[in-house]
Design a protein around this motif. Structure first.
Motif, PDB file in Angstrom:
ATOM      1  N   ARG A  47     -14.190 -11.032  -6.602  1.00  0.00           N
ATOM      2  CA  ARG A  47     -15.529 -10.571  -6.169  1.00  0.00           C
ATOM      3  C   ARG A  47     -15.399  -9.674  -4.937  1.00  0.00           C
ATOM      4  O   ARG A  47     -15.209 -10.169  -3.817  1.00  0.00           O
ATOM      5  N   VAL A  48     -15.522  -8.366  -5.164  1.00  0.00           N
ATOM      6  CA  VAL A  48     -15.380  -7.416  -4.056  1.00  0.00           C
ATOM      7  C   VAL A  48     -16.436  -7.663  -2.976  1.00  0.00           C
ATOM      8  O   VAL A  48     -16.176  -7.533  -1.783  1.00  0.00           O
ATOM      9  N   GLY A  49     -17.654  -8.072  -3.409  1.00  0.00           N
ATOM     10  CA  GLY A  49     -18.765  -8.216  -2.458  1.00  0.00           C
ATOM     11  C   GLY A  49     -18.777  -9.538  -1.711  1.00  0.00           C
ATOM     12  O   GLY A  49     -19.684  -9.778  -0.921  1.00  0.00           O
ATOM     13  N   ARG A  50     -17.778 -10.415  -1.929  1.00  0.00           N
ATOM     14  CA  ARG A  50     -17.775 -11.737  -1.280  1.00  0.00           C
ATOM     15  C   ARG A  50     -17.724 -11.590   0.247  1.00  0.00           C
ATOM     16  O   ARG A  50     -17.009 -10.718   0.769  1.00  0.00           O
ATOM     17  N   ASP A  51     -18.486 -12.449   0.944  1.00  0.00           N
ATOM     18  CA  ASP A  51     -18.474 -12.422   2.409  1.00  0.00           C
ATOM     19  C   ASP A  51     -17.134 -12.972   2.904  1.00  0.00           C
ATOM     20  O   ASP A  51     -16.802 -14.127   2.659  1.00  0.00           O
ATOM     21  N   ARG A  52     -16.365 -12.140   3.585  1.00  0.00           N
ATOM     22  CA  ARG A  52     -15.047 -12.563   4.070  1.00  0.00           C
ATOM     23  C   ARG A  52     -15.018 -12.664   5.593  1.00  0.00           C
ATOM     24  O   ARG A  52     -13.979 -12.475   6.233  1.00  0.00           O
ATOM     25  N   GLY A  53     -16.194 -12.919   6.169  1.00  0.00           N
ATOM     26  CA  GLY A  53     -16.295 -13.161   7.616  1.00  0.00           C
ATOM     27  C   GLY A  53     -15.790 -11.976   8.408  1.00  0.00           C
ATOM     28  O   GLY A  53     -16.077 -10.824   8.083  1.00  0.00           O
ATOM     29  N   ASP A  54     -14.998 -12.295   9.433  1.00  0.00           N
ATOM     30  CA  ASP A  54     -14.551 -11.241  10.342  1.00  0.00           C
ATOM     31  C   ASP A  54     -13.132 -10.766  10.011  1.00  0.00           C
ATOM     32  O   ASP A  54     -12.372 -10.379  10.892  1.00  0.00           O
ATOM     33  N   LEU A  55     -12.779 -10.796   8.729  1.00  0.00           N
ATOM     34  CA  LEU A  55     -11.415 -10.426   8.341  1.00  0.00           C
ATOM     35  C   LEU A  55     -11.112  -8.992   8.802  1.00  0.00           C
ATOM     36  O   LEU A  55     -11.871  -8.067   8.496  1.00  0.00           O
ATOM     37  N   PRO A  56     -10.021  -8.802   9.549  1.00  0.00           N
ATOM     38  CA  PRO A  56      -9.747  -7.477  10.111  1.00  0.00           C
ATOM     39  C   PRO A  56      -9.136  -6.533   9.065  1.00  0.00           C
ATOM     40  O   PRO A  56      -7.929  -6.248   9.082  1.00  0.00           O
ATOM     41  N   VAL A  57      -9.971  -6.060   8.156  1.00  0.00           N
ATOM     42  CA  VAL A  57      -9.453  -5.208   7.092  1.00  0.00           C
ATOM     43  C   VAL A  57     -10.536  -4.229   6.628  1.00  0.00           C
ATOM     44  O   VAL A  57     -11.733  -4.545   6.674  1.00  0.00           O
ATOM     45  N   ASP A  58     -10.105  -3.053   6.192  1.00  0.00           N
ATOM     46  CA  ASP A  58     -11.029  -2.027   5.685  1.00  0.00           C
ATOM     47  C   ASP A  58     -11.617  -2.508   4.354  1.00  0.00           C
ATOM     48  O   ASP A  58     -10.873  -2.726   3.395  1.00  0.00           O
ATOM     49  N   PRO A  59     -12.941  -2.656   4.260  1.00  0.00           N
ATOM     50  CA  PRO A  59     -13.548  -3.145   3.008  1.00  0.00           C
ATOM     51  C   PRO A  59     -13.230  -2.241   1.823  1.00  0.00           C
ATOM     52  O   PRO A  59     -13.258  -2.685   0.671  1.00  0.00           O
ATOM     53  N   GLY A  60     -12.905  -0.994   2.090  1.00  0.00           N
ATOM     54  CA  GLY A  60     -12.585  -0.051   1.016  1.00  0.00           C
ATOM     55  C   GLY A  60     -11.275  -0.370   0.308  1.00  0.00           C
ATOM     56  O   GLY A  60     -10.959   0.228  -0.729  1.00  0.00           O
ATOM     57  N   LEU A  61     -10.503  -1.304   0.858  1.00  0.00           N
ATOM     58  CA  LEU A  61      -9.215  -1.657   0.229  1.00  0.00           C
ATOM     59  C   LEU A  61      -9.382  -2.617  -0.950  1.00  0.00           C
ATOM     60  O   LEU A  61      -8.482  -2.785  -1.763  1.00  0.00           O
ATOM     61  N   PHE A  62     -10.565  -3.266  -1.046  1.00  0.00           N
ATOM     62  CA  PHE A  62     -10.747  -4.279  -2.091  1.00  0.00           C
ATOM     63  C   PHE A  62     -10.965  -3.644  -3.460  1.00  0.00           C
ATOM     64  O   PHE A  62     -11.623  -2.609  -3.585  1.00  0.00           O
ATOM     65  N   THR A  63     -10.401  -4.268  -4.487  1.00  0.00           N
ATOM     66  CA  THR A  63     -10.550  -3.794  -5.852  1.00  0.00           C
ATOM     67  C   THR A  63     -10.571  -4.981  -6.796  1.00  0.00           C
ATOM     68  O   THR A  63     -10.056  -6.051  -6.457  1.00  0.00           O
ATOM     69  N   THR A  64     -11.143  -4.788  -7.981  1.00  0.00           N
ATOM     70  CA  THR A  64     -11.068  -5.839  -9.008  1.00  0.00           C
ATOM     71  C   THR A  64     -10.081  -5.439 -10.097  1.00  0.00           C
ATOM     72  O   THR A  64     -10.113  -5.993 -11.196  1.00  0.00           O
ATOM     73  N   ASP A  65      -9.213  -4.486  -9.801  1.00  0.00           N
ATOM     74  CA  ASP A  65      -8.260  -3.982 -10.796  1.00  0.00           C
ATOM     75  C   ASP A  65      -6.817  -4.224 -10.328  1.00  0.00           C
ATOM     76  O   ASP A  65      -6.146  -3.293  -9.845  1.00  0.00           O
ATOM     77  N   PRO A  66      -6.325  -5.468 -10.465  1.00  0.00           N
ATOM     78  CA  PRO A  66      -4.975  -5.770  -9.968  1.00  0.00           C
ATOM     79  C   PRO A  66      -3.885  -4.928 -10.633  1.00  0.00           C
ATOM     80  O   PRO A  66      -2.971  -4.440  -9.948  1.00  0.00           O
ATOM     81  N   LEU A  67      -3.992  -4.738 -11.947  1.00  0.00           N
ATOM     82  CA  LEU A  67      -2.939  -3.980 -12.639  1.00  0.00           C
ATOM     83  C   LEU A  67      -2.900  -2.531 -12.169  1.00  0.00           C
ATOM     84  O   LEU A  67      -1.830  -1.956 -11.950  1.00  0.00           O
TER      85      LEU A  67
END
Ligand SMILES: NC(=O)c1ccc[n+]([C@@H]2O[C@H](COP(=O)([O-])OP(=O)(O)OC[C@H]3O[C@@H](n4cnc5c(N)ncnc54)[C@H](OP(=O)(O)O)[C@@H]3O)[C@@H](O)[C@H]2O)c1
Length: 232
Positions: A47-67
């Motif tokens: 779930r790209v939109g999941r609330d991940r708190g204050d995780l120090p990471v660019d939200p643009g890095l998330f994907t639902t396409d592991p392969l």
């Protein structure tokens, strides 16, 4: 400047989010020790939109396409902290065959079908590391794989499941019943919401299979439902 080592992170839950945090907090130290900066190329989640708190990471890095992430040319190493057998096995086999080294904490997969991963690593000439899958804080797997590789090991003993260790210790020390001790373990965060893998022994069995495979230079899969371990 040395080119960065680029990581594909598969999973960003309990373990994955701490991987992100440590990579962020210790980036300078890690770069100095490795000789190149470690960078996260992408993070595959459900779930790209999941609330991940204050995780120090660019939200643009998330994907639902592991392969798709694994196959990218700018990915050097794949870190898998999703868990379960499929689709994790297919992703890791794909990565290893393509020559991308894998670091995984997935004890269930290693115990069930570690052979598939080792074979794919040999095929692709890639490295497969899984130190965190058993007793992550204790230097155990690498010494078995490397330092003690030429020695004959007769027996491996130890407590490998922290949750049941807590429950049994509490029952012994206070006379508490199993249900009560399990409730306390859950409240303190030692036991997961679904404690089946711990209290039914599946977690310990998976770890025993991984340890036995390394210590006795053979392939041991986790016990079948009959309770017997099957050599692979
Ligand atoms: N927890 C521990 O203390 C511990 C200790 C040692 C080893 N391990 C091992 O580490 C691994 C991860 O455990 P965990 O506790 O971190 O699990 P977790 O909290 O459940 O996190 C799983 C992560 O995988 C993602 N995910 C699940 N299915 C997916 C799919 N089909 N495609 C893409 N992403 C998917 C989830 O995405 P969302 O975030 O979107 O839900 C989540 O980020 C397991 O193999 C476990 O056995 C855990």
């Amino acid at each position: 400047m040395t080119s960065p080592v680029r990581l594909a992170l598969l999973g960003c839950g309990t373990v994955g989010s701490e991987v992100v945090r440590l990579l962020h907090e210790q980036s300078a130290d890690l770069a100095a020790r490795i000789g190149a900066p470690l960078e996260i190329a992408g993070i595959a989640v459900r779930r790209v939109g999941r609330d991940r708190g204050d995780l120090p990471v660019d939200p643009g890095l998330f994907t639902t396409d592991p392969l798709g992430l694994i196959k990218r040319d700018d990915v050097d190493v794949v870190v898998e902290v999703v868990g379960g057998i499929e689709p994790a096995r297919s992703w890791l086999v794909e990565a290893l065959r393509a020559g991308k080294s894998v670091v995984t904490a997935n004890k269930a997969l290693l115990a069930e079908d570690g052979a598939a991963l080792h074979d794919a690593a040999a095929e692709g000439g890639a490295d497969l590391y899984y130190e965190a899958s058993v007793a992550g804080a204790i230097p155990l797997l690498r010494p078995l794989r490397e330092s003690l590789h030429g020695d004959r090991i007769n027996r491996v003993t130890g407590i490998v499941n922290g949750t049941t260790n807590f429950i049994l210790s509490a029952m012994d020390a206070t006379g508490a019943g199993f249900a009560e001790a399990l409730e306390e373990a859950t409240e303190l965060g030692y036991a997961e919401a679904d404690p089946t893998a711990d209290v039914e022994g599946f977690d310990a069995a998976a770890k025993a299979a991984i340890l036995a495979s390394l210590a006795f230079h053979t392939r041991v899969a986790r016990p079948t439902c009959t309770g017997r371990a099957s050599p692979r």
